[in-house]
Enzyme design. Structure first.
Site, mmCIF file in Angstrom:
data_model
loop_
_atom_site.group_PDB
_atom_site.id
_atom_site.type_symbol
_atom_site.label_atom_id
_atom_site.label_comp_id
_atom_site.label_asym_id
_atom_site.label_seq_id
_atom_site.Cartn_x
_atom_site.Cartn_y
_atom_site.Cartn_z
ATOM 1 N N ARG A 192 -10.274 -12.539 -9.019
ATOM 2 C CA ARG A 192 -9.145 -11.650 -9.297
ATOM 3 C C ARG A 192 -9.600 -10.268 -9.764
ATOM 4 O O ARG A 192 -8.857 -9.298 -9.674
ATOM 5 C CB ARG A 192 -8.185 -12.291 -10.293
ATOM 6 C CG ARG A 192 -6.821 -11.660 -10.222
ATOM 7 C CD ARG A 192 -5.711 -12.246 -11.099
ATOM 8 N NE ARG A 192 -5.860 -13.573 -11.568
ATOM 9 C CZ ARG A 192 -6.286 -13.882 -12.809
ATOM 10 N NH1 ARG A 192 -6.629 -12.931 -13.658
ATOM 11 N NH2 ARG A 192 -6.361 -15.137 -13.169
ATOM 12 N N TYR B 177 11.201 8.213 -2.953
ATOM 13 C CA TYR B 177 11.249 7.073 -2.022
ATOM 14 C C TYR B 177 12.253 6.054 -2.561
ATOM 15 O O TYR B 177 12.223 5.705 -3.748
ATOM 16 C CB TYR B 177 9.839 6.496 -1.978
ATOM 17 C CG TYR B 177 9.597 5.341 -1.065
ATOM 18 C CD1 TYR B 177 9.784 5.433 0.306
ATOM 19 C CD2 TYR B 177 9.101 4.138 -1.581
ATOM 20 C CE1 TYR B 177 9.504 4.366 1.134
ATOM 21 C CE2 TYR B 177 8.813 3.065 -0.755
ATOM 22 C CZ TYR B 177 9.022 3.182 0.603
ATOM 23 O OH TYR B 177 8.735 2.127 1.424
ATOM 24 N N ASP C 94 3.711 10.450 -6.530
ATOM 25 C CA ASP C 94 3.527 9.710 -5.285
ATOM 26 C C ASP C 94 2.976 10.728 -4.285
ATOM 27 O O ASP C 94 3.689 11.624 -3.833
ATOM 28 C CB ASP C 94 4.881 9.137 -4.827
ATOM 29 C CG ASP C 94 4.761 8.294 -3.572
ATOM 30 O OD1 ASP C 94 3.834 8.552 -2.759
ATOM 31 O OD2 ASP C 94 5.601 7.396 -3.379
ATOM 32 N N LYS D 138 -0.140 3.761 4.596
ATOM 33 C CA LYS D 138 0.104 4.874 5.510
ATOM 34 C C LYS D 138 -1.238 5.444 6.002
ATOM 35 O O LYS D 138 -1.865 4.841 6.849
ATOM 36 C CB LYS D 138 0.994 5.922 4.822
ATOM 37 C CG LYS D 138 2.215 5.309 4.113
ATOM 38 C CD LYS D 138 3.246 4.754 5.063
ATOM 39 C CE LYS D 138 4.311 3.871 4.415
ATOM 40 N NZ LYS D 138 5.012 4.365 3.261
HETATM 41 C C1 LIG Z 1 5.820 3.647 2.298
HETATM 42 C C2 LIG Z 1 5.894 4.418 1.034
HETATM 43 C C3 LIG Z 1 5.702 3.808 -0.204
HETATM 44 C C4 LIG Z 1 5.537 2.329 -0.362
HETATM 45 O O1 LIG Z 1 4.437 1.798 0.256
HETATM 46 P P1 LIG Z 1 4.433 0.254 0.728
HETATM 47 O O2 LIG Z 1 3.011 -0.002 0.972
HETATM 48 O O3 LIG Z 1 5.305 0.183 1.935
HETATM 49 O O4 LIG Z 1 4.976 -0.553 -0.417
HETATM 50 C C5 LIG Z 1 5.727 4.595 -1.320
HETATM 51 N N1 LIG Z 1 5.948 5.918 -1.243
HETATM 52 C C6 LIG Z 1 6.143 6.542 -0.078
HETATM 53 C C7 LIG Z 1 6.371 8.017 -0.068
HETATM 54 C C8 LIG Z 1 6.137 5.815 1.102
HETATM 55 O O5 LIG Z 1 6.388 6.423 2.261
#
Ligand SMILES: *Cc1c(COP(=O)(O)O)cnc(C)c1O
Length: 397
Positions: A60, A114, A186, A211
């Site tokens: 972990r 988001y 973010d 992403k």
């Molecule tokens: C997709 C996304 C997330 C979340 O990511 P996941 O891996 O899908 O949980 C957070 N912030 C933004 C701006 C995103 O586009």
């Protein structure tokens, strides 16, 4: 090796690779593990008693495969202390906010965040007695007027999800620091390659690695990179939450990361080509792309960012939901699906006005969000030409 700092594109290739982890191969191999075996009881006790950072202890706590990716992400943010990895971007956001907030505290959350970040604040955090105030993405230094006695954290996302307003991050950080409030961003859209935020004084930089870090639409992952002095609290909370990513996923993350700089450069070029083409069309009322002067906060993007990535939206010049659906359904090279940052183009209908509470959000018509992939932009433009014709046919029919 010289001490001269290298450029970001070089760092993305070299970061996080250590001889003792790779054994001489180039990419850190997959170290799958739950149990780690010790030589004897004394060895077991000695390992358990020490800080286990970068030391095999139990699955972990990770293995070199996860440490290599985490270190690479840290190295992309000059001034950062360390990075923790999570099984999704949302898990990363949740761990970060749970590190900072306790019952009775207040969170300032950007209104263009988001949507799942809003859900986390409105549901889980609210249930724990943490209140959230939403603020205008263009508030800048005016954030000082919202910081109250109980404010503990300010959450930014720049550019904003769906609508792409660029925030004045340095002004918000300055106001937060003056009042001892932590800042989180973010940073998924720009990544540290285009917008290294820890150096600007942000305390925690969150990425949905799903992403651009993964880059191939085949892995879910998130990360939080902490500024100096900010990692221990994040790590403790994340361990308590039981957060760990699989070695296989970490391997895919590292695999993707090595090409992120060249992929981003191509996403930027192609997305701008498509965005400028859309801007010249009568069927399009507005294009929401931080690198275009018409985007709110464009001058801040010019001041603070090293470039743009491949995600933006456009507003149709009127028309119904059905006309928008006809446009999207007629596209051949764009998939219809959530997420972004992979090699393939995507188109989705978006309705940002449904996810706002602090700011007015009015548009001339329905919106479409595009993720511009690595296809030739000429093919994408020809496809959108067909799409706009389908939209016109519904409008006129
Ligand atoms: C997709 C996304 C997330 C979340 O990511 P996941 O891996 O899908 O949980 C957070 N912030 C933004 C701006 C995103 O586009």
């Amino acid at each position: 090796m010289s001490d001269q700092p290298v450029k970001p594109a070089t760092r993305v290739v070299q970061a996080g690779r250590r001889e003792e982890w790779t054994g001489g191969v180039v990419n850190t191999p997959v170290w799958r593990a739950s149990t780690i075996l010790y030589d004897d009881v004394a060895h077991l006790r000695a390992t358990g008693a020490r800080d286990t950072h970068h030391r095999l202890f139990y699955g972990r706590r990770g293995t070199p495969t996860q440490w290599s990716l985490a270190d690479a992400l840290t190295e992309l943010e000059p001034g950062a202390e360390a990075t923790f990895l999570y099984p999704s971007g949302v898990a990363a956001i949740a761990a970060c906010l749970l590190t900072l907030l306790s019952p009775g505290d207040e969170l300032l959350l950007v209104d263009s965040a988001y949507d799942p970040t809003r859900s986390l604040a409105d549901k889980l955090l609210a249930r724990m007695g943490i209140t959230t105030r939403y603020y205008d993405p263009l508030i800048g230094a005016g954030i000082a007027g919202l910081i109250g006695e109980h404010t503990r954290a300010i959450f930014m996302e720049s550019p904003g999800s769906l609508t792409f307003e660029v925030q004045d991050v340095p002004a918000i950080v300055a106001a937060a620091k003056a009042r001892g409030v932590a800042t989180v961003i973010d940073n998924t859209w720009a990544t540290p390659l285009l917008f290294p935020v820890i150096g600007l004084g942000v305390d925690y930089s969150v990425l949905a690695c799903t992403k651009y870090v993964g880059g191939h639409s085949d892995v879910m992952m998130g990360s939080v990179t902490a500024a100096s002095g900010r990692f221990a609290a994040l790590r403790d909370t994340s361990f308590q939450l039981g957060q760990v990513i699989s070695a296989d996923d970490a391997f895919l993350g590292s695999r993707g990361l090595r090409t992120m700089a060249v992929r981003l450069a191509q996403h930027e070029r192609s997305a701008l080509t498509v965005a400028r083409w859309l801007e010249g069309r009568d069927e399009v009322a507005r294009v929401l792309h931080p690198a275009l002067p018409s985007c709110p906060g464009h001058e801040l993007w010019q001041r603070d960012f090293a470039g743009a990535s491949g995600l933006f939206s456009f507003v149709l010049a009127g028309g119904s939901d059905a006309a928008r659906a006809a446009l999207i359904d007629s596209l051949e090279h764009f998939g219809i699906g959530y997420s972004w940052g992979g090699f393939e183009s995507l188109a989705v209908p978006i309705d940002p006005q449904r996810h706002r509470s602090a700011t007015e959000c009015a548009f001339e018509g329905p919106l479409v969000r595009l993720q511009i992939g690595l296809e030739d932009p000429d093919d994408l433009i020809a496809d959108l030409e067909r799409g706009l014709a389908a939209w016109r046919a519904v409008m006129e029919g």
